[in-house]
Scaffold this motif. Structure first.
Motif, PDB file in Angstrom:
ATOM      1  N   CYS A   1       0.786  -1.244   0.000  1.00 46.86           N
ATOM      2  CA  CYS A   1       0.000   0.000   0.000  1.00 46.86           C
ATOM      3  C   CYS A   1       0.812   1.286   0.000  1.00 46.86           C
ATOM      4  CB  CYS A   1      -0.886   0.038   1.247  1.00 46.86           C
ATOM      5  SG  CYS A   1      -2.227  -1.114   1.227  1.00 46.86           S
ATOM      6  N   THR A   2       2.115   1.190   0.131  1.00 48.93           N
ATOM      7  CA  THR A   2       2.921   2.411   0.216  1.00 48.93           C
ATOM      8  C   THR A   2       4.047   2.356  -0.806  1.00 48.93           C
ATOM      9  OG1 THR A   2       4.422   1.488   1.883  1.00 48.93           O
ATOM     10  CG2 THR A   2       2.483   2.673   2.707  1.00 48.93           C
ATOM     11  N   LYS A   3       4.859   3.372  -0.769  1.00 43.07           N
ATOM     12  CA  LYS A   3       6.056   3.400  -1.616  1.00 43.07           C
ATOM     13  C   LYS A   3       7.002   2.291  -1.182  1.00 43.07           C
ATOM     14  CE  LYS A   3       5.021   7.318  -3.717  1.00 43.07           C
ATOM     15  NZ  LYS A   3       4.706   7.371  -5.116  1.00 43.07           N
ATOM     16  N   LYS A   4       7.762   1.805  -2.105  1.00 44.67           N
ATOM     17  CA  LYS A   4       8.672   0.682  -1.817  1.00 44.67           C
ATOM     18  C   LYS A   4       9.741   1.056  -0.793  1.00 44.67           C
ATOM     19  CE  LYS A   4       6.261  -1.847  -4.362  1.00 44.67           C
ATOM     20  NZ  LYS A   4       4.984  -2.028  -3.702  1.00 44.67           N
ATOM     21  N   TRP A   5      10.083   2.352  -0.668  1.00 47.17           N
ATOM     22  CA  TRP A   5      11.092   2.738   0.313  1.00 47.17           C
ATOM     23  C   TRP A   5      10.570   2.566   1.741  1.00 47.17           C
ATOM     24  CZ3 TRP A   5      10.300   6.726   3.713  1.00 47.17           C
ATOM     25  CH2 TRP A   5       9.329   7.667   3.375  1.00 47.17           C
ATOM     26  N   ILE A   6       9.266   2.402   1.892  1.00 45.39           N
ATOM     27  CA  ILE A   6       8.681   2.058   3.197  1.00 45.39           C
ATOM     28  C   ILE A   6       8.472   0.552   3.273  1.00 45.39           C
ATOM     29  CG2 ILE A   6       6.661   2.291   4.703  1.00 45.39           C
ATOM     30  CD1 ILE A   6       6.247   5.100   3.449  1.00 45.39           C
ATOM     31  N   GLY A   7       7.909  -0.033   2.239  1.00 42.13           N
ATOM     32  CA  GLY A   7       7.531  -1.438   2.239  1.00 42.13           C
ATOM     33  C   GLY A   7       8.689  -2.419   2.273  1.00 42.13           C
ATOM     34  N   ILE A   8       9.733  -2.143   1.514  1.00 38.59           N
ATOM     35  CA  ILE A   8      10.864  -3.081   1.473  1.00 38.59           C
ATOM     36  C   ILE A   8      11.594  -3.141   2.816  1.00 38.59           C
ATOM     37  CG2 ILE A   8      13.124  -3.524   0.411  1.00 38.59           C
ATOM     38  CD1 ILE A   8      11.818  -2.653  -2.282  1.00 38.59           C
ATOM     39  N   PRO A   9      11.928  -2.013   3.441  1.00 35.38           N
ATOM     40  CA  PRO A   9      12.539  -2.111   4.773  1.00 35.38           C
ATOM     41  C   PRO A   9      11.603  -2.769   5.796  1.00 35.38           C
ATOM     42  CG  PRO A   9      12.933   0.056   3.864  1.00 35.38           C
ATOM     43  CD  PRO A   9      11.966  -0.637   2.935  1.00 35.38           C
ATOM     44  N   ALA A  10      10.307  -2.508   5.675  1.00 32.33           N
ATOM     45  CA  ALA A  10       9.354  -3.141   6.605  1.00 32.33           C
ATOM     46  C   ALA A  10       9.418  -4.662   6.475  1.00 32.33           C
ATOM     47  CB  ALA A  10       7.935  -2.629   6.340  1.00 32.33           C
TER      48      ALA A  10
END
Length: 177
Positions: free
Chosen positions: A118-127
């Motif tokens: 649901c978000t940009k990959k710069w949030i999703g990938i580290p999560a």
């Protein structure tokens, strides 16, 4: 269960060290109350662009807890690995709840997958990376079998997908009204 036990003993004998323990022990404890995930959700709630994703992630996290800790753990009733593998030495306080599935893994992946989708990959990938570290930490400290962690990840991912599917239908319906 023999493979599960062998993996845990291998981790204990080959991976445990002062450096990793200094990182993974506090990190795994932070997952006791889903602190990293709730903190991330709280931050994302402040921004309009990520607010809906944060709400979805919170609902997925709660659903993961209910499915995992309230329902599935009490159906499976699996003892912790340190209760059945005498050579395994947990390096954190011994949990008293059942082992399977891993609640830390479920909450981590419910939140992380929701944010990844649901978000940009710069949030999703580290999560997703930090969710994987949380899942691994549960084996590293000796409180979950690998299969507990895998099932916890599955519960978390299912929670995320269910919330996203239902959430998108609800928002789609609201826009049509």
């Amino acid at each position: 269960m023999a493979l599960d036990g062998s993996i845990l003993l291998w981790i204990q004998e080959n991976m445990r060290c002062g450096f990793l323990s200094a990182i993974l022990i506090p990190y795994t404890y932070s997952g006791n109350y889903a602190i990293p995930w709730l903190a991330l959700i709280l931050v994302l709630l402040f921004f309009k662009k990520t607010r809906r994703a944060a709400i979805f992630a919170l609902v997925a996290l709660i659903l993961g807890i209910v499915l995992n800790d309230v329902i599935i753990k009490h159906i499976i009733c699996r003892p912790r690995p340190f209760e059945t593998i005498l050579e395994l030495i947990p390096i954190v306080k011994k949990p008293t709840s059942f082992s399977c599935p891993s609640g830390h893994s479920a909450t981590a992946f419910a939140t992380a997958l929701t944010l990844f989708l649901c978000t940009k990959k710069w949030i999703g990938i580290p999560a997703l990376f930090f969710a994987a570290v949380m899942a691994f930490s549960r084996m590293y400290v000796g409180v979950h079998y690998p299969s507990d962690v895998i099932l916890g990840i599955a519960v978390g991912c299912a929670s995320a997908v269910l919330v996203l599917v239902l959430g998108k239908r609800i928002f789609k319906k609201r826009k049509a009204d």
